[in-house]
Scaffold this motif. Sequence first.
Motif, PDB file in Angstrom:
ATOM      1  N   ALA A 155       8.571  41.376  79.092  1.00 46.12           N
ATOM      2  CA  ALA A 155       7.656  42.493  78.843  1.00 46.12           C
ATOM      3  C   ALA A 155       8.135  43.749  79.559  1.00 46.12           C
ATOM      4  N   LEU A 156       8.680  43.568  80.765  1.00 47.38           N
ATOM      5  CA  LEU A 156       9.230  44.698  81.507  1.00 47.38           C
ATOM      6  C   LEU A 156      10.400  45.317  80.746  1.00 47.38           C
ATOM      7  N   HIS A 157      11.292  44.481  80.239  1.00 47.38           N
ATOM      8  CA  HIS A 157      12.428  44.961  79.464  1.00 47.38           C
ATOM      9  C   HIS A 157      11.957  45.748  78.241  1.00 47.38           C
ATOM     10  N   ASN A 158      10.928  45.263  77.584  1.00 40.65           N
ATOM     11  CA  ASN A 158      10.408  45.933  76.391  1.00 40.65           C
ATOM     12  C   ASN A 158       9.835  47.309  76.735  1.00 40.65           C
ATOM     13  N   LYS A 159       9.144  47.406  77.877  1.00 40.44           N
ATOM     14  CA  LYS A 159       8.592  48.689  78.306  1.00 40.44           C
ATOM     15  C   LYS A 159       9.711  49.679  78.620  1.00 40.44           C
ATOM     16  N   ILE A 160      10.743  49.199  79.300  1.00 40.91           N
ATOM     17  CA  ILE A 160      11.864  50.078  79.649  1.00 40.91           C
ATOM     18  C   ILE A 160      12.542  50.595  78.380  1.00 40.91           C
ATOM     19  N   ARG A 161      12.678  49.719  77.386  1.00 41.18           N
ATOM     20  CA  ARG A 161      13.359  50.107  76.152  1.00 41.18           C
ATOM     21  C   ARG A 161      12.535  51.060  75.288  1.00 41.18           C
ATOM     22  N   SER A 162      11.214  50.862  75.236  1.00 40.23           N
ATOM     23  CA  SER A 162      10.425  51.567  74.219  1.00 40.23           C
ATOM     24  C   SER A 162       9.262  52.411  74.727  1.00 40.23           C
ATOM     25  N   LYS A 163       8.738  52.141  75.907  1.00 40.04           N
ATOM     26  CA  LYS A 163       7.553  52.854  76.367  1.00 40.04           C
ATOM     27  C   LYS A 163       7.915  54.212  76.956  1.00 40.04           C
ATOM     28  N   CYS A 164       7.104  55.226  76.664  1.00 40.76           N
ATOM     29  CA  CYS A 164       7.321  56.565  77.217  1.00 40.76           C
ATOM     30  C   CYS A 164       6.907  56.591  78.693  1.00 40.76           C
ATOM     31  N   VAL A 165       7.528  57.486  79.441  1.00 41.00           N
ATOM     32  CA  VAL A 165       7.183  57.639  80.857  1.00 41.00           C
ATOM     33  C   VAL A 165       5.813  58.284  80.972  1.00 41.00           C
ATOM     34  N   GLU A 166       4.939  57.682  81.773  1.00 44.10           N
ATOM     35  CA  GLU A 166       3.606  58.221  82.010  1.00 44.10           C
ATOM     36  C   GLU A 166       3.484  58.658  83.466  1.00 44.10           C
ATOM     37  N   PHE A 167       2.787  59.766  83.699  1.00 44.16           N
ATOM     38  CA  PHE A 167       2.617  60.295  85.042  1.00 44.16           C
ATOM     39  C   PHE A 167       1.163  60.134  85.488  1.00 44.16           C
ATOM     40  N   PRO A 168       0.926  59.550  86.662  1.00 39.05           N
ATOM     41  CA  PRO A 168      -0.445  59.438  87.176  1.00 39.05           C
ATOM     42  C   PRO A 168      -1.066  60.817  87.393  1.00 39.05           C
ATOM     43  N   GLU A 169      -2.390  60.871  87.371  1.00 36.81           N
ATOM     44  CA  GLU A 169      -3.081  62.144  87.600  1.00 36.81           C
ATOM     45  C   GLU A 169      -2.912  62.615  89.039  1.00 36.81           C
ATOM     46  N   SER A 170      -2.752  61.656  89.944  1.00 35.24           N
ATOM     47  CA  SER A 170      -2.584  61.997  91.353  1.00 35.24           C
ATOM     48  C   SER A 170      -1.384  61.236  91.936  1.00 35.24           C
ATOM     49  N   PRO A 171      -0.551  61.914  92.690  1.00 32.72           N
ATOM     50  CA  PRO A 171      -0.612  63.339  93.041  1.00 32.72           C
ATOM     51  C   PRO A 171      -0.162  64.227  91.883  1.00 32.72           C
ATOM     52  N   ASN A 172      -0.621  65.434  91.904  1.00 39.22           N
ATOM     53  CA  ASN A 172      -0.249  66.400  90.875  1.00 39.22           C
ATOM     54  C   ASN A 172       1.123  66.987  91.223  1.00 39.22           C
ATOM     55  N   ILE A 173       2.096  66.833  90.341  1.00 37.15           N
ATOM     56  CA  ILE A 173       3.443  67.322  90.630  1.00 37.15           C
ATOM     57  C   ILE A 173       3.756  68.553  89.789  1.00 37.15           C
ATOM     58  N   SER A 174       4.763  69.290  90.205  1.00 36.46           N
ATOM     59  CA  SER A 174       5.138  70.515  89.498  1.00 36.46           C
ATOM     60  C   SER A 174       5.744  70.189  88.140  1.00 36.46           C
ATOM     61  N   GLU A 175       5.692  71.174  87.246  1.00 36.58           N
ATOM     62  CA  GLU A 175       6.255  70.989  85.920  1.00 36.58           C
ATOM     63  C   GLU A 175       7.776  70.836  85.991  1.00 36.58           C
ATOM     64  N   GLU A 176       8.420  71.494  86.956  1.00 36.16           N
ATOM     65  CA  GLU A 176       9.874  71.377  87.122  1.00 36.16           C
ATOM     66  C   GLU A 176      10.272  69.946  87.489  1.00 36.16           C
ATOM     67  N   LEU A 177       9.516  69.314  88.382  1.00 33.39           N
ATOM     68  CA  LEU A 177       9.815  67.938  88.770  1.00 33.39           C
ATOM     69  C   LEU A 177       9.560  66.994  87.598  1.00 33.39           C
ATOM     70  N   ARG A 178       8.470  67.201  86.886  1.00 34.17           N
ATOM     71  CA  ARG A 178       8.147  66.361  85.736  1.00 34.17           C
ATOM     72  C   ARG A 178       9.280  66.432  84.692  1.00 34.17           C
ATOM     73  N   THR A 179       9.791  67.636  84.450  1.00 31.69           N
ATOM     74  CA  THR A 179      10.873  67.823  83.481  1.00 31.69           C
ATOM     75  C   THR A 179      12.140  67.113  83.928  1.00 31.69           C
ATOM     76  N   LEU A 180      12.470  67.222  85.219  1.00 37.46           N
ATOM     77  CA  LEU A 180      13.677  66.571  85.732  1.00 37.46           C
ATOM     78  C   LEU A 180      13.592  65.053  85.588  1.00 37.46           C
ATOM     79  N   ILE A 181      12.454  64.482  85.954  1.00 40.02           N
ATOM     80  CA  ILE A 181      12.284  63.027  85.840  1.00 40.02           C
ATOM     81  C   ILE A 181      12.446  62.578  84.392  1.00 40.02           C
ATOM     82  N   LEU A 182      11.844  63.316  83.468  1.00 40.31           N
ATOM     83  CA  LEU A 182      11.953  62.959  82.046  1.00 40.31           C
ATOM     84  C   LEU A 182      13.391  63.050  81.551  1.00 40.31           C
ATOM     85  N   ARG A 183      14.149  64.028  82.039  1.00 41.46           N
ATOM     86  CA  ARG A 183      15.548  64.163  81.624  1.00 41.46           C
ATOM     87  C   ARG A 183      16.407  63.045  82.209  1.00 41.46           C
ATOM     88  N   MET A 184      16.052  62.569  83.388  1.00 42.26           N
ATOM     89  CA  MET A 184      16.791  61.461  83.997  1.00 42.26           C
ATOM     90  C   MET A 184      16.422  60.139  83.352  1.00 42.26           C
TER      91      MET A 184
END
Length: 345
Positions: free
Chosen positions: A217-246
């Motif tokens: 199930a973990l492998h399936n999530k890594i392959r197909s599930k989109c990255v989700e960000f918790p509501e807390s802590p609130n991070i900057s849009e620049e950090l969110r963009t970098l994580i998504l690109r990585m």
Amino acid sequence: MLMLQGSLTNSFSTLSQAMKVVSKKRLMKQCGFPRRPPPRGPKAAQGEQPKILGPLERVYQEIAILKKLDHLNIVKLVEVLDDPAEDNLHMGIPVMEVPTDNPFSEEQSRLYFRDIILGIEYLHYQKIVHRDIKPSNLLLGDDGHVKIADFGVSNQFEGSDAMLSSTAGTPAFMAPETLSDKRKSFSGKALDVWAMGVTLYCFVFGKCPFIDEYILALHNKIRSKCVEFPESPNISEELRTLILRMLDKNPDTRITIPEIKVDPWVTQGGTDPLPLEEEHCSAVEVTEEEIQNSVKYVPSLSAVILVKAMLRKRSFSNPFECPSRREERSMSAPGFQSAEDCYLR
């Protein structure tokens, strides 16, 4: 016994020395004998056959490389001791548990992550892919800088990148292309970038982006599930963009180390640039002789501990002997000069 320069503090735990025990018998039982990359260029034209390395030889080669690596953000290996009479080969590694309820602030994460970037750039410059970047493989030295450790599944490569075909590392930090049946080979550098992205996510949220108690199930999530960000802590849009690109599931479009180095979040919009590659990287080469001499053989690790205790006490008497017995023995031979007196003279 592998001794490391630096110690762990803060959220990485406190530890001046740590031990990782590697079973030599278990290494020898590993499936197959990994080979060096096939020769290229003139060597390939001459039909030179690659030398087959056994598991222990691979470890010794890794040790020889580590002893020559010299970088602020790479753990410094001092020595490895091997008792031929024992099964275990003693190597050091610190441990940090994930998940944690105390993630780092965004600014602290940025400072630590900058060190990881430079460490990985240095390794890639030395034609080494780490393959197991994660918080538990990071030291925080007394100088406040992060140092990358544990090269147990790392790979050396020739050319511009390592094209790998086997999986290695920690499941929650594995890149999706390593779990795909469609890809026969994948970029080693891109694997390190993915694991860096998971590690950065752990820094700010205290947990991995993909979690499941069942490996499939973990492998399936890594392959197909989109990255989700918790509501807390609130991070900057620049950090969110970098994580998504990585954490781009397509390694061909995933951000690269040179691009990460100039990312707005990493450099604070260009006001805090990282040093150029040529300013902190220089080539390291390891000879066959250095590989052969990479491990110091000792007759007994317990004997080494005993001798060290004696030297610390500046005495060749048994430091673990009961004082009353030592006194009885000295009284039975009053004319004999003490070992300490002989040593000091």
